[in-house]
Design a protein around this motif. Sequence first.
Motif, short mmCIF file in Angstrom:
data_model
loop_
_atom_site.label_atom_id
_atom_site.label_comp_id
_atom_site.label_asym_id
_atom_site.label_seq_id
_atom_site.Cartn_x
_atom_site.Cartn_y
_atom_site.Cartn_z
N LYS A 240 56.63 -11.81 8.11
CA LYS A 240 56.56 -12.48 9.41
C LYS A 240 57.72 -12.01 10.28
O LYS A 240 58.72 -11.52 9.75
CB LYS A 240 56.58 -14.00 9.22
N HIS A 241 57.58 -12.12 11.61
CA HIS A 241 56.50 -12.71 12.41
C HIS A 241 55.95 -11.57 13.25
O HIS A 241 56.62 -11.09 14.16
CB HIS A 241 57.03 -13.82 13.29
N MET B 237 52.05 -12.96 8.77
CA MET B 237 52.04 -14.11 9.68
C MET B 237 52.30 -13.64 11.10
O MET B 237 53.18 -12.82 11.35
CB MET B 237 53.10 -15.14 9.28
N THR B 238 51.53 -14.18 12.03
CA THR B 238 51.68 -13.81 13.44
C THR B 238 52.80 -14.58 14.11
O THR B 238 53.18 -15.66 13.68
CB THR B 238 50.38 -14.07 14.21
N ALA B 239 53.28 -14.02 15.21
CA ALA B 239 54.32 -14.65 16.03
C ALA B 239 53.71 -15.22 17.30
O ALA B 239 52.81 -14.61 17.89
CB ALA B 239 55.39 -13.63 16.40
N HIS B 240 54.20 -16.37 17.71
CA HIS B 240 53.82 -16.92 19.02
C HIS B 240 54.71 -16.29 20.09
O HIS B 240 55.59 -16.93 20.67
CB HIS B 240 53.99 -18.44 19.03
N VAL B 241 54.51 -15.01 20.30
CA VAL B 241 55.33 -14.23 21.22
C VAL B 241 54.40 -13.42 22.11
O VAL B 241 53.42 -12.84 21.64
CB VAL B 241 56.28 -13.28 20.46
N CYS B 242 54.71 -13.37 23.38
CA CYS B 242 53.91 -12.61 24.35
C CYS B 242 54.54 -11.24 24.57
O CYS B 242 55.72 -11.15 24.89
CB CYS B 242 53.83 -13.37 25.66
N GLU C 207 48.41 -13.44 26.70
CA GLU C 207 48.13 -14.27 25.53
C GLU C 207 49.23 -14.08 24.47
O GLU C 207 49.70 -12.96 24.25
CB GLU C 207 46.79 -13.88 24.90
N PRO C 208 49.64 -15.15 23.79
CA PRO C 208 50.55 -14.99 22.66
C PRO C 208 49.91 -14.12 21.59
O PRO C 208 48.68 -14.10 21.43
CB PRO C 208 50.75 -16.43 22.15
N SER C 209 50.72 -13.41 20.83
CA SER C 209 50.19 -12.50 19.82
C SER C 209 49.27 -13.20 18.83
O SER C 209 48.28 -12.62 18.37
CB SER C 209 51.35 -11.83 19.07
N THR C 210 49.57 -14.45 18.50
CA THR C 210 48.73 -15.21 17.57
C THR C 210 47.30 -15.34 18.06
O THR C 210 46.37 -15.46 17.25
CB THR C 210 49.35 -16.62 17.38
N LEU C 211 47.10 -15.32 19.37
CA LEU C 211 45.77 -15.52 19.94
C LEU C 211 45.19 -14.24 20.54
O LEU C 211 44.16 -14.29 21.21
CB LEU C 211 45.85 -16.60 21.03
N VAL D 264 47.65 -14.80 8.64
CA VAL D 264 47.79 -16.24 8.84
C VAL D 264 48.62 -16.49 10.09
O VAL D 264 49.54 -15.72 10.40
CB VAL D 264 48.44 -16.92 7.61
N THR D 265 48.27 -17.51 10.84
CA THR D 265 49.04 -17.83 12.05
C THR D 265 50.30 -18.59 11.67
O THR D 265 50.37 -19.25 10.64
CB THR D 265 48.24 -18.70 13.02
N ASP D 266 51.29 -18.52 12.53
CA ASP D 266 52.38 -19.49 12.48
C ASP D 266 51.78 -20.83 12.91
O ASP D 266 50.64 -20.89 13.40
CB ASP D 266 53.52 -19.06 13.39
#
Length: 538
Positions: free
Chosen positions: A181-182, A227-232, A241-245, A265-267
């Motif tokens: 991660k992330h 694991m993905t990061a909630h980072v744009c 969109e955040p990387s997770t989405l 897997v998402t954060d």
Amino acid sequence: MTKEREWQSWSLKKKIGQLFVFGFHGYEPTEQMKKLIAANGIGGTIYFSRNVKDAKQVHKLSGELQSLAKHAGSPPLFVAIDQEGGMVARLVKGVTLMPGNMALGAAGLAEGARETARICGEELRQLGITMNYAPCIDVNNNPENPVINVRSYSDRSDVVAELGAAAVAGYQAARVAATVKHFPGHGDTAVDSHHALPILLHGRERLDAIELKPFRAAIEAGTDCIMTAHVCLPALDPSGEPSTLSEEVITGLLRKELGYDGVVVTDCLEMDAIDKSYGPEQGAIKAIRAGADMVLISHTFEKQWAALEAVAAAVEKGDLTEARINEALDRIMMLKKKLELDEPLLPWTQVEEAIGTEANKAAARRWSEASVTLVKNEGSLLPISRSESTLVLWPEIVPVSVADEMLSGDGSLGSFLTELGANVVERQMNGVNPLADLECFSQIVVVTYDASKHPLERDIACEAVRLAPDRTIAVSVRNPLDLLLYPDVKAYLAVYECRPLALAAAAKALLGDLEPTGKLPLEISAAYPFGWSAAANG
């Protein structure tokens, strides 16, 4: 993954349940968790400190949760945890707590990352924990990063790549799924995605050279999960969109370009970066559509239940295809098969003999001691004298995660120095007149945890250096960049966590019982670059 699997004939509800990892509150399965397992057959759960008393209780909890899944006719659960080592560890009592990433970066050997991960993984597996959300392979190249910092091995991508790949090998040798991660990188953010959405404006060339390099190495090493990061990152997805989405990030970059075919897997979708703008319901739909296989929702039952229903409704309406659900399910079930999750837990009497062993503790101690870094020793202030009077000034902030160890009286630096025969008085920085009667002490040791965030630490350290420049030694027990806040100190020792193992090593180094061999895993300044050690270069 076009071949038909038997699980692709399951009901839609059962399929969707496997795509979720949910957390809960308490030391036993709650009625809400029982409902999620029985009614939806969820794919996994995650332990936080709120779920952990000690190793024996965790062993019992894992068995109870798997019994619930079996009774419901569901596949065994993934049981996940954030056991990164060092300052990020949910499980402390009864197991061998390993050094964290930056300490291992200071030790500087892939062998350390591999061995500590293997031992940690073996003990987790004995307790029924089969997925570790580690290692963190973000590159720590932003001094203002509020959330990564010592969770990273280094500010050098090559070092992070090498040690991260070694850790993946260690965990997976123990039959615990490593989760790097992330993705695609959270190291250069100045915003904590728990509270807001970070935006990184780097171009693709820079991302390839730094952020993505450790993930390429982890993929080559065969990491089970990412694991993905909630980072744009606008360079990767201009939509914002955040990387997770983001389909461009997960499917386009990670799957197609980097060739990763393991579980994504998402954060946690309850982090503000997602929760405030999308909510876990829409977040779950978007993440799965983008290419994520498992969705993590760590805290709130109502949000967990709503996300399950939202994904089912999206499939029924055609907003999300069942083919995408099947694709995710395929990866999940193949990993469960690989990990042999149906293997029963050993009885506690056997497990107790296999965890926290003297051999495991010796390995943890060896790598912790290898991380101790002597950054400055002007005027030969070190080693300190056992017989001379020594004042130890302890930080105002004691992290909750280690409070019981610190406040028990046997986990502070002063207590370890005393145990080794030093003549010590220890004071809390936020006590009454902590710098009173400095003239009575021949040696002053100032301990800081993260002085940039805690002004009293900075002020006390600076004042001690000003009043007693030829008697003051500083010890950083987390962020080595603290040196920049009191640069005139003549002697500076860095360990990278305030866990007892690191403090014991620091005490030995202060007294000359341990020769510091660690080297800076990041650049503090031009005078103290990456790889610096006063012991080697001074």
